[in-house]
Design a protein around this motif. Structure first.
Motif, PDB file in Angstrom:
ATOM      1  N   LYS A   1     -11.911  -0.003   1.965  1.00  0.00           N
ATOM      2  CA  LYS A   1     -11.311   0.713   3.080  1.00  0.00           C
ATOM      3  C   LYS A   1     -12.360   1.657   3.654  1.00  0.00           C
ATOM      4  O   LYS A   1     -13.206   2.144   2.906  1.00  0.00           O
ATOM      5  CB  LYS A   1     -10.101   1.532   2.615  1.00  0.00           C
ATOM      6  CG  LYS A   1      -8.922   0.697   2.194  1.00  0.00           C
ATOM      7  CD  LYS A   1      -7.814   1.621   1.725  1.00  0.00           C
ATOM      8  CE  LYS A   1      -6.609   0.876   1.225  1.00  0.00           C
ATOM      9  NZ  LYS A   1      -5.584   1.779   0.695  1.00  0.00           N
ATOM     10  N   PRO A   2     -12.323   1.943   4.900  1.00  0.00           N
ATOM     11  CA  PRO A   2     -11.379   1.419   5.879  1.00  0.00           C
ATOM     12  C   PRO A   2     -11.786   0.022   6.331  1.00  0.00           C
ATOM     13  O   PRO A   2     -12.966  -0.275   6.487  1.00  0.00           O
ATOM     14  CB  PRO A   2     -11.486   2.407   7.044  1.00  0.00           C
ATOM     15  CG  PRO A   2     -12.883   2.939   6.950  1.00  0.00           C
ATOM     16  CD  PRO A   2     -13.235   2.931   5.482  1.00  0.00           C
TER      17      PRO A   2
ATOM     18  N   LEU B   1      -1.593   3.897   6.902  1.00  0.00           N
ATOM     19  CA  LEU B   1      -2.340   2.644   6.911  1.00  0.00           C
ATOM     20  C   LEU B   1      -1.391   1.460   7.102  1.00  0.00           C
ATOM     21  O   LEU B   1      -1.676   0.545   7.876  1.00  0.00           O
ATOM     22  CB  LEU B   1      -3.133   2.467   5.613  1.00  0.00           C
ATOM     23  CG  LEU B   1      -3.935   1.184   5.557  1.00  0.00           C
ATOM     24  CD1 LEU B   1      -5.341   1.446   5.065  1.00  0.00           C
ATOM     25  CD2 LEU B   1      -3.268   0.152   4.688  1.00  0.00           C
TER      26      LEU B   1
ATOM     27  N   ASP C   1      -3.246  -2.982  -2.161  1.00  0.00           N
ATOM     28  CA  ASP C   1      -4.046  -1.801  -2.462  1.00  0.00           C
ATOM     29  C   ASP C   1      -4.357  -1.801  -3.954  1.00  0.00           C
ATOM     30  O   ASP C   1      -3.476  -2.060  -4.781  1.00  0.00           O
ATOM     31  CB  ASP C   1      -3.264  -0.545  -2.084  1.00  0.00           C
ATOM     32  CG  ASP C   1      -4.072   0.734  -2.202  1.00  0.00           C
ATOM     33  OD1 ASP C   1      -5.319   0.662  -2.295  1.00  0.00           O
ATOM     34  OD2 ASP C   1      -3.464   1.821  -2.179  1.00  0.00           O
TER      35      ASP C   1
ATOM     36  N   LEU D   1      -7.491  -4.480  -1.029  1.00  0.00           N
ATOM     37  CA  LEU D   1      -8.097  -3.408  -0.239  1.00  0.00           C
ATOM     38  C   LEU D   1      -8.203  -2.179  -1.121  1.00  0.00           C
ATOM     39  O   LEU D   1      -7.281  -1.875  -1.874  1.00  0.00           O
ATOM     40  CB  LEU D   1      -7.221  -3.063   0.968  1.00  0.00           C
ATOM     41  CG  LEU D   1      -7.034  -4.128   2.030  1.00  0.00           C
ATOM     42  CD1 LEU D   1      -6.016  -3.656   3.063  1.00  0.00           C
ATOM     43  CD2 LEU D   1      -8.349  -4.428   2.699  1.00  0.00           C
TER      44      LEU D   1
ATOM     45  N   ASP E   1       0.853  -1.185   0.000  1.00  0.00           N
ATOM     46  CA  ASP E   1       0.000   0.000   0.000  1.00  0.00           C
ATOM     47  C   ASP E   1       0.888   1.233   0.000  1.00  0.00           C
ATOM     48  O   ASP E   1       1.932   1.245   0.662  1.00  0.00           O
ATOM     49  CB  ASP E   1      -0.896   0.009   1.243  1.00  0.00           C
ATOM     50  CG  ASP E   1      -2.139   0.854   1.059  1.00  0.00           C
ATOM     51  OD1 ASP E   1      -1.997   2.061   0.758  1.00  0.00           O
ATOM     52  OD2 ASP E   1      -3.242   0.312   1.219  1.00  0.00           O
TER      53      ASP E   1
ATOM     54  N   GLY F   1     -10.072   1.996  -1.494  1.00  0.00           N
ATOM     55  CA  GLY F   1     -10.976   3.097  -1.195  1.00  0.00           C
ATOM     56  C   GLY F   1     -11.757   3.476  -2.438  1.00  0.00           C
ATOM     57  O   GLY F   1     -12.564   4.389  -2.420  1.00  0.00           O
TER      58      GLY F   1
END
Length: 179
Positions: free
Chosen positions: A106-107, A17, A56, A83, A12, A85
């Motif tokens: 996320k989160p 994070l 990510d 993961l 990530d 956002g």
């Protein structure tokens, strides 16, 4: 837990994070390795052969979806949870097709990530939305799909969507709209 801790590679570009997830997973007995870009991730995967990885979806200069097959070539038995956002149906489907075992928005806390690694089957009891997605959400999903089809190339995606490149960039900088 086992005598030898499982190795977890966190990939990530968000350093905060990474720090938080590293601490939480280390406390739970995992040996944590952190990478902030694709090149570093592949080098660490070669060296450490992690059993687990969080990836990510949108790294600063790389696409997690492009990295996923390369990561699994290096460590075929690694269980990868994507993961993001910037969730969309298109990227979730592609992540699973490319070999991720799960996809989280996320989160997500350490317990959610660990549960995602352990889930082997789909959940037929998951709630189906009462309302269809909003027009804005459908537009967001469509942009993500076209972006994926053009391998993350903003200019090609903008041409395919018939919009100015800067307009597309502004739309992509926003968080995805709620359902």
């Amino acid at each position: 837990m086992q005598d030898t801790p499982q190795r977890l590679l966190i990939i990530d570009d968000d350093e905060m994070l990474c720090h938080v997830l590293d601490r939480a997973m280390t406390r739970r007995g995992y040996q944590v390795i952190v990478a902030h870009d694709a090149e570093e991730a592949l080098a660490l995967a070669h060296r450490h052969q992690p059993q687990l990885a969080t990836l990510d979806l949108k790294l600063e200069h790389d696409s997690g979806l492009k990295l996923l097959p390369d990561l699994l070539d290096v460590v075929p038995d690694c269980r990868v949870v994507v993961l993001t956002g910037y969730s969309s149906i298109a990227t979730a489907v592609e992540a699973i097709k490319l070999g991720a075992v799960n996809y989280l928005c996320k989160p997500a806390d350490a317990d959610e990530v660990l549960a995602a690694f352990d889930r082997q089957q789909g959940d037929p009891e998951i709630e189906v939305a009462e309302q269809p997605p909003s027009i804005n959400r459908i537009a967001w999903e469509h942009i993500q799909k076209v972006l994926q089809e053009h391998d993350g190339n903003i200019s090609a995606t903008a041409r395919a969507l018939g919009m100015h490149r800067r307009t597309l960039q502004r739309k992509l900088q926003k968080r995805p709209v709620r359902r």
